[in-house]
Design an enzyme around this catalytic site. Structure first.
Site, PDB file in Angstrom:
ATOM      1  N   GLU A 115       0.963  -1.238  -0.096  1.00 50.04           N
ATOM      2  CA  GLU A 115      -0.143   0.165   0.100  1.00 50.04           C
ATOM      3  C   GLU A 115       0.804   1.233   0.091  1.00 50.04           C
ATOM      4  O   GLU A 115       1.880   1.098   0.767  1.00 50.04           O
ATOM      5  CB  GLU A 115      -1.073   0.055   1.510  1.00 50.04           C
ATOM      6  CG  GLU A 115      -2.188  -1.077   1.124  1.00 50.04           C
ATOM      7  CD  GLU A 115      -3.024  -0.920   2.389  1.00 50.04           C
ATOM      8  OE1 GLU A 115      -2.675  -0.280   3.211  1.00 50.04           O
ATOM      9  OE2 GLU A 115      -4.041  -1.536   2.179  1.00 50.04           O
ATOM     10  N   LYS A 160      -5.863  -4.667 -23.736  1.00 51.63           N
ATOM     11  CA  LYS A 160      -6.603  -4.714 -24.916  1.00 51.63           C
ATOM     12  C   LYS A 160      -5.425  -4.819 -26.071  1.00 51.63           C
ATOM     13  O   LYS A 160      -4.662  -5.689 -25.975  1.00 51.63           O
ATOM     14  CB  LYS A 160      -7.752  -3.810 -24.970  1.00 51.63           C
ATOM     15  CG  LYS A 160      -8.796  -3.806 -23.769  1.00 51.63           C
ATOM     16  CD  LYS A 160      -9.773  -2.791 -23.848  1.00 51.63           C
ATOM     17  CE  LYS A 160     -10.861  -3.096 -22.937  1.00 51.63           C
ATOM     18  NZ  LYS A 160     -11.739  -2.013 -22.916  1.00 51.63           N
TER      19      LYS A 160
HETATM   20  C1  LIG Z   1     -12.612  -1.921 -21.641  1.00 49.06           C
HETATM   21  C2  LIG Z   1     -12.933  -0.604 -21.220  1.00 49.06           C
HETATM   22  C3  LIG Z   1     -13.118   0.110 -20.083  1.00 49.06           C
HETATM   23  C4  LIG Z   1     -12.834  -0.985 -18.841  1.00 49.06           C
HETATM   24  O1  LIG Z   1     -12.003  -1.822 -18.527  1.00 49.06           O
HETATM   25  P1  LIG Z   1     -12.049  -2.946 -17.507  1.00 49.06           P
HETATM   26  O2  LIG Z   1     -10.843  -3.510 -17.359  1.00 49.06           O
HETATM   27  O3  LIG Z   1     -13.151  -3.949 -18.131  1.00 49.06           O
HETATM   28  O4  LIG Z   1     -12.789  -2.280 -16.133  1.00 49.06           O
HETATM   29  C5  LIG Z   1     -13.215   1.281 -19.591  1.00 49.06           C
HETATM   30  N1  LIG Z   1     -13.555   2.285 -20.701  1.00 49.06           N
HETATM   31  C6  LIG Z   1     -13.764   1.982 -22.027  1.00 49.06           C
HETATM   32  C7  LIG Z   1     -13.786   2.989 -23.004  1.00 49.06           C
HETATM   33  C8  LIG Z   1     -13.380   0.516 -22.430  1.00 49.06           C
HETATM   34  O5  LIG Z   1     -13.407   0.169 -23.676  1.00 49.06           O
END
Ligand SMILES: *Cc1c(COP(=O)(O)O)cnc(C)c1O
Length: 421
Positions: A63, A236
């Site tokens: 933390e 992603k």
């Molecule tokens: C995928 C995504 C998120 C959220 O990501 P998580 O890791 O699933 O919480 C937030 N904003 C946008 C525009 C996204 O495409």
């Protein structure tokens, strides 16, 4: 490397100790390698990223921030976080980086917490037009705690209506303007958003969860020079571990850091922070710039192949890694298309299209993306064939078995976690 796929650190031990759970891992690897992965928000991380995630750094409580922790024994994990922060700043050209958010949604929660008070007004893209759940949906904290005004795309062009954004900003005087989307195939003009934010004295946040990988590779213009705060995911197109991060100006650094910890999170996931550092270094290599460029070329080849067969791309095409396909002409719902593609060995998701007459559970569209298949080494020729296969899967559910054979033939040449790495 040999023919053995990468199973993760000491998979043999797990198999011996917990065969039931080990089988889940094997089956998921088979699923990932045995189907065509067209989910636009997914990718295949490198074995190096997986190795960092499977490390003993998961054991450490840390933390706080490097050099200012609330636990002893953090001097080693501090090095991992410092590396991740330095690399993120260099890779994205940012004044400040916070690499602790557990996810994209957590990054957004922290960014809002840093800039807004409950009840404040923010302007963001509507979910049915491509915005994210965290951009003010009623079922999400963002829609519950803030006064959210939404903009969308024009009905005729299906592009963001910048005039509407400006009109809404002037009328509602938001404290924060959010740009960025989860299902928008075109480039977003961050300079226009910056101008509107300046005109009304609002903060500008760019949520580039989907496109940060393309920006890191220099394949599309970056949001970083224009926004006060940039939120992103690392899993992603960027091809790192599942997680989030926040970039911001020096002016906002303290506010953002305090919003992440202690306001919304406790101990950071140090194994994931380490894996983020690995992924950032990978994204700095020239091969990654080439990857980002090929992701877009592939998405355009796929979109053209689909458009040629009567699957209408929303906005007429794509500038990014994803396309949104309107299926209304075929009289097949998004949900039905998703099921038919799954039967043919193709994984993708149903998605609402702008002004969709169908509810979110059914939808009139599908979303496809090329980060995974590009990591697997496919090029535009393969993507043309993938487009034909998707179209056949949607139009002729009776051909599922034949399509599966073609998918298997493509994947036999382009396998993740075999010799590519
Ligand atoms: C995928 C995504 C998120 C959220 O990501 P998580 O890791 O699933 O919480 C937030 N904003 C946008 C525009 C996204 O495409």
């Amino acid at each position: 490397m040999g023919e053995e796929p990468y199973y993760g650190p000491d998979f043999g031990l797990l198999r011996k100790q917990d065969p039931e759970l080990a089988q889940v891992l094997l089956d998921e690897l088979d699923r990932q390698r045995g189907n065509l992965q067209l989910v636009a928000s997914e990718n295949f991380t490198s074995p190096a990223v997986l190795a960092a995630m499977g490390s003993t750094l998961t054991n450490k409580y840390a933390e706080g921030y490097p050099g200012r922790r609330y636990y002893g024994g953090c001097e080693v994990v501090d090095r991992a976080e410092r590396l991740a922060v330095q690399r993120a700043r260099e890779l994205f050209g940012a004044e400040h980086a916070n690499v602790q958010p557990h996810s994209g949604a957590s990054a957004n929660l922290a960014a809002y917490a840093a800039l807004l008070q409950p009840g404040d007004t923010m302007l963001a893209m509507a979910l049915p037009h491509g915005g994210h759940l965290t951009h003010g949906s009623k079922v999400n904290f963002s829609g519950k705690w803030f006064n959210v005004v939404s903009y969308g795309v024009r009905r005729d062009t299906e592009l963001i209506d910048y005039d509407e954004v400006r009109d809404l900003a002037l009328r509602h005087q938001p404290k924060l303007i959010v740009c960025g989307a989860t299902a928008y195939p075109r480039l977003i003009d961050f300079t226009v958003f910056r101008g509107i934010a300046d005109e009304v004295g609002a903060w500008l946040m760019a949520d580039v969860a989907h496109t940060i990988g393309l920006m890191a590779g220099g394949a599309i213009p970056s949001a970083v020079p224009h926004a006060d705060v940039v939120t992103l995911t690392t899993h992603k197109a960027l091809r790192g571990p599942r997680g989030g991060a926040i970039l911001c100006t020096e002016e906002l650094a303290k506010k953002i850091d305090r919003a992440v910890y202690p306001f919304i999170q406790g101990g950071p996931l140090m194994h994931v922070v380490a894996a983020k550092a690995v992924a950032f270094a990978e994204a700095m290599r020239p091969e990654f710039a080439d990857y980002a460029r090929r992701v877009i070329v592939n998405a355009q080849a796929l979109t053209e192949a689909l458009a040629g067969d009567g699957m209408r791309p929303v906005s007429g095409g794509t500038d990014t890694h994803l396309a949104l396909i309107d299926l209304r002409e075929l009289d097949v719902s998004g949900a039905e298309a998703e099921t038919r593609c799954a039967a043919a060995g193709i994984t993708l998701n149903r998605n609402v299209i702008p002004y969709d007459p169908e509810p979110a559970a059914i939808t009139s569209g599908i979303r496809v993306g090329t980060p995974c298949v590009t990591t697997q080494g496919m090029g535009p020729e393969e993507l043309k064939e993938v487009g034909t296969l998707v179209t056949r899967a949607v139009r002729q559910p009776g051909s599922a078995r034949e399509i599966r054979d073609r998918v298997a033939a493509l994947l036999a040449i382009h396998q993740p976690y075999l010799s590519e790495y």
